[in-house]
Design an enzyme around this catalytic site. Structure first.
Site, PDB file in Angstrom:
ATOM      1  N   SER A 199       0.871  -1.170   0.000  1.00  0.00           N
ATOM      2  CA  SER A 199       0.000   0.000   0.000  1.00  0.00           C
ATOM      3  C   SER A 199       0.908   1.220   0.000  1.00  0.00           C
ATOM      4  O   SER A 199       2.100   1.105   0.332  1.00  0.00           O
ATOM      5  CB  SER A 199      -0.857  -0.009   1.269  1.00  0.00           C
ATOM      6  OG  SER A 199      -1.467   1.253   1.486  1.00  0.00           O
ATOM      7  N   TYR A 202      -2.209  -1.499  10.442  1.00  0.00           N
ATOM      8  CA  TYR A 202      -2.180  -1.621   8.983  1.00  0.00           C
ATOM      9  C   TYR A 202      -0.868  -1.038   8.438  1.00  0.00           C
ATOM     10  O   TYR A 202      -0.171  -1.675   7.630  1.00  0.00           O
ATOM     11  CB  TYR A 202      -3.388  -0.869   8.404  1.00  0.00           C
ATOM     12  CG  TYR A 202      -3.597  -0.993   6.916  1.00  0.00           C
ATOM     13  CD1 TYR A 202      -4.332  -2.053   6.393  1.00  0.00           C
ATOM     14  CD2 TYR A 202      -3.096  -0.034   6.031  1.00  0.00           C
ATOM     15  CE1 TYR A 202      -4.555  -2.156   5.020  1.00  0.00           C
ATOM     16  CE2 TYR A 202      -3.314  -0.135   4.669  1.00  0.00           C
ATOM     17  CZ  TYR A 202      -4.045  -1.189   4.162  1.00  0.00           C
ATOM     18  OH  TYR A 202      -4.271  -1.289   2.805  1.00  0.00           O
TER      19      TYR A 202
HETATM   20  P1  NAD Z   1     -11.829  -6.059  -0.177  1.00  0.00           P
HETATM   21  O1  NAD Z   1     -12.455  -5.928   1.165  1.00  0.00           O
HETATM   22  O2  NAD Z   1     -12.608  -5.668  -1.380  1.00  0.00           O
HETATM   23  O3  NAD Z   1     -11.299  -7.550  -0.402  1.00  0.00           O
HETATM   24  C1  NAD Z   1     -10.578  -8.228   0.578  1.00  0.00           C
HETATM   25  C2  NAD Z   1     -10.781  -9.713   0.398  1.00  0.00           C
HETATM   26  O4  NAD Z   1      -9.988 -10.390   1.388  1.00  0.00           O
HETATM   27  C3  NAD Z   1     -12.244 -10.164   0.616  1.00  0.00           C
HETATM   28  O5  NAD Z   1     -12.657 -11.009  -0.438  1.00  0.00           O
HETATM   29  C4  NAD Z   1     -12.195 -10.900   1.955  1.00  0.00           C
HETATM   30  O6  NAD Z   1     -13.164 -11.947   2.051  1.00  0.00           O
HETATM   31  C5  NAD Z   1     -10.769 -11.432   1.937  1.00  0.00           C
HETATM   32  N1  NAD Z   1     -10.301 -11.768   3.281  1.00  0.00           N
HETATM   33  C6  NAD Z   1     -10.381 -11.040   4.410  1.00  0.00           C
HETATM   34  N2  NAD Z   1      -9.866 -11.710   5.447  1.00  0.00           N
HETATM   35  C7  NAD Z   1      -9.436 -12.905   4.963  1.00  0.00           C
HETATM   36  C8  NAD Z   1      -8.820 -14.054   5.546  1.00  0.00           C
HETATM   37  N3  NAD Z   1      -8.536 -14.099   6.845  1.00  0.00           N
HETATM   38  N4  NAD Z   1      -8.507 -15.094   4.747  1.00  0.00           N
HETATM   39  C9  NAD Z   1      -8.800 -15.052   3.412  1.00  0.00           C
HETATM   40  N5  NAD Z   1      -9.392 -14.018   2.808  1.00  0.00           N
HETATM   41  C10 NAD Z   1      -9.700 -12.949   3.581  1.00  0.00           C
HETATM   42  O7  NAD Z   1     -10.473  -5.218  -0.067  1.00  0.00           O
HETATM   43  P2  NAD Z   1      -9.458  -4.641  -1.179  1.00  0.00           P
HETATM   44  O8  NAD Z   1      -9.528  -3.168  -1.098  1.00  0.00           O
HETATM   45  O9  NAD Z   1      -9.622  -5.304  -2.478  1.00  0.00           O
HETATM   46  O10 NAD Z   1      -8.072  -5.057  -0.504  1.00  0.00           O
HETATM   47  C11 NAD Z   1      -7.216  -6.039  -1.038  1.00  0.00           C
HETATM   48  C12 NAD Z   1      -5.785  -5.733  -0.635  1.00  0.00           C
HETATM   49  O11 NAD Z   1      -5.403  -4.473  -1.180  1.00  0.00           O
HETATM   50  C13 NAD Z   1      -5.578  -5.633   0.885  1.00  0.00           C
HETATM   51  O12 NAD Z   1      -4.336  -6.214   1.237  1.00  0.00           O
HETATM   52  C14 NAD Z   1      -5.520  -4.129   1.115  1.00  0.00           C
HETATM   53  O13 NAD Z   1      -4.792  -3.796   2.250  1.00  0.00           O
HETATM   54  C15 NAD Z   1      -4.824  -3.708  -0.160  1.00  0.00           C
HETATM   55  N6  NAD Z   1      -4.975  -2.284  -0.467  1.00  0.00           N
HETATM   56  C16 NAD Z   1      -6.218  -1.760  -0.680  1.00  0.00           C
HETATM   57  C17 NAD Z   1      -6.317  -0.417  -0.986  1.00  0.00           C
HETATM   58  C18 NAD Z   1      -7.661   0.224  -1.220  1.00  0.00           C
HETATM   59  O14 NAD Z   1      -7.713   1.457  -1.253  1.00  0.00           O
HETATM   60  N7  NAD Z   1      -8.723  -0.508  -1.431  1.00  0.00           N
HETATM   61  C19 NAD Z   1      -5.183   0.401  -1.056  1.00  0.00           C
HETATM   62  C20 NAD Z   1      -3.937  -0.189  -0.829  1.00  0.00           C
HETATM   63  C21 NAD Z   1      -3.845  -1.535  -0.540  1.00  0.00           C
END
Ligand code: NAD
Length: 260
Positions: free
Chosen positions: A142, A155
């Site tokens: 991130s 985080y």
């Molecule tokens: P999201 O909530 O849309 O998806 C997250 C997924 O992870 C979900 O399908 C959930 O069921 C799954 N999950 C959660 N806990 C779990 C577990 N214990 N075991 C297996 N699966 C699990 O979120 P997203 O925004 O797509 O995030 C995905 C990644 O991207 C994360 O690592 C997040 O930190 C990172 N990220 C997101 C952003 C953002 O702005 N959305 C920015 C930077 C980084």
């Protein structure tokens, strides 16, 4: 078809960024394993890829559970015929100032982002080393791998930690042809971020519009959200990169929020 003949396991691929990466990798010819704690959503995501002509399986996996990770990786290898690409992506967010943060919440966030990254990495490396075909491991970092924000201590700490893990994997994996890199997105409008907008508004005492404009996108060059497609394209690029020239790196995809 940049990933023809490859097998990719993507954690957290039933939603958001991970789901878009799974779709993009399947379009590039990879067989994709959608590993997620949300079993029904993972099945739906796999079915959608198959409907569009790709190949996908759904694997029920809590990434913080050692036995489930081992079983899920083994099932992927058995069903898909190997493992060439791992995307450690599953994640959650909990918003609270440090002085009010429950230890259980600290541990939950660190465990899903960092302990899980270790567990899936170890399982993937054991296969990649034994089969002498190399591989590509990509972590979802991130901008918070490089910057801090208030209310997100576990985080930010875990996302910084992923850089250390990825760099170590790059050094240990090189003799085996295994590369390791980190993608560092800015804010992307996934369910994880949609939940944060009202939470941050309440915590900071400002409107939701102000959270978007003056907190999430304030430091970008153009006030734009990063998209799931932007992150998926960067991840495919790293997965398809043909040599160790690109390993141990972190690529920030954030509309200029963080420049490095
Ligand atoms: P999201 O909530 O849309 O998806 C997250 C997924 O992870 C979900 O399908 C959930 O069921 C799954 N999950 C959660 N806990 C779990 C577990 N214990 N075991 C297996 N699966 C699990 O979120 P997203 O925004 O797509 O995030 C995905 C990644 O991207 C994360 O690592 C997040 O930190 C990172 N990220 C997101 C952003 C953002 O702005 N959305 C920015 C930077 C980084």
């Amino acid at each position: 078809m940049r990933l023809q003949g490859k097998v990719a396991l993507i954690t957290g691929a039933a939603s958001g960024i991970g789901q878009e990466i799974a779709r993009a990798m399947a379009r590039e010819g990879a067989v994709v394993s959608i590993a997620d704690i949300s079993a029904d959503a993972a099945q739906r995501a796999a079915a959608e890829i198959e409907h569009d002509g790709g190949r996908a399986i759904a694997v029920d996996m809590d990434v913080t559970d050692e036995a489930q990770v081992t079983a899920g990786v083994n099932r992927t290898i058995a069903s898909c015929g190997g493992l060439d690409i791992l995307v450690s992506n599953a994640g959650i967010q909990i918003i609270a100032p440090i002085h009010e943060l429950a230890y259980a919440d600290w541990r939950r966030v660190v465990s899903i982002h960092l302990d899980a990254a270790f567990l899936v990495t170890r399982a993937a490396l054991q296969h990649m080393y034994a089969h002498h075909k190399g591989g590509s491991i990509i972590y979802m970092g991130s901008v918070h791998s490089k910057e801090a924000s208030p209310l997100k201590a576990p985080y930010v700490a875990a996302k910084h930690g992923i850089l250390g893990l990825a760099r170590t994997v790059a050094k240990e994996g090189a003799p085996f042809g295994v590369r390791s890199n980190v993608v560092c997105p800015g804010f992307v409008r996934t369910p994880l971020v949609e939940r944060q907008i009202p939470e941050q508004a309440a915590a900071l005492g400002i409107s939701e519009a102000d959270v978007i404009k003056n907190v999430m996108l304030k430091e970008t060059v153009d006030g734009e959200f990063t998209t799931t497609a932007d992150v998926a394209e960067t991840t495919v690029f790293l997965a398809a990169f043909p040599s160790n020239a690109l390993t141990g790196q972190s690529i920030v995809v954030s509309h200029g929020w963080h420049m490095s």
